[in-house]
Design a protein around this motif. Structure first.
Motif, short mmCIF file in Angstrom:
data_model
loop_
_atom_site.label_atom_id
_atom_site.label_comp_id
_atom_site.label_asym_id
_atom_site.label_seq_id
_atom_site.Cartn_x
_atom_site.Cartn_y
_atom_site.Cartn_z
N GLU A 28 0.86 -1.18 0.00
CA GLU A 28 0.00 0.00 0.00
C GLU A 28 0.90 1.23 0.00
O GLU A 28 1.74 1.40 0.89
N SER A 88 -2.78 3.85 -3.52
CA SER A 88 -2.76 2.70 -4.43
C SER A 88 -2.28 1.45 -3.70
O SER A 88 -1.42 1.52 -2.83
N ARG A 100 -2.50 -3.88 -10.02
CA ARG A 100 -3.06 -2.91 -9.09
C ARG A 100 -4.40 -3.46 -8.61
O ARG A 100 -5.25 -3.83 -9.41
N GLY A 157 -6.05 -1.88 -5.80
CA GLY A 157 -6.76 -0.87 -5.05
C GLY A 157 -6.22 0.50 -5.32
O GLY A 157 -5.29 0.70 -6.04
#
Length: 70
Positions: free
Chosen positions: A26, A31, A68, A70
């Protein structure tokens, strides 16, 4: 995946899943990325590295597939 907070200027937390060898990162931007097929030894070195961002850039970013999430 559970992540642990880390002291870093651009990484907020790190998590690792042993069975799938998946590293989750994270970033301070919000992101979240997963890196696949990361050996446990690399995870251990990353978590212990004095600069997690530098280690990630040098040994993980261009070496393992990622997505990716999140």
């Amino acid at each position: 995946m559970n992540r642990d907070p880390v002291a870093s200027t651009n990484i907020v937390s790190l998590g690792y899943d042993d069975p799938s060898e998946t590293l989750e990162v994270e970033f301070s931007s919000g992101s979240v990325y997963q890196y696949y097929n990361v050996p446990p030894s690399i995870w251990t070195e990353l978590f212990a590295a004095p600069s997690k961002g530098q280690f990630l850039n040098a040994y993980i970013k261009n070496a393992y597939p990622f997505s990716r999430v999140g």
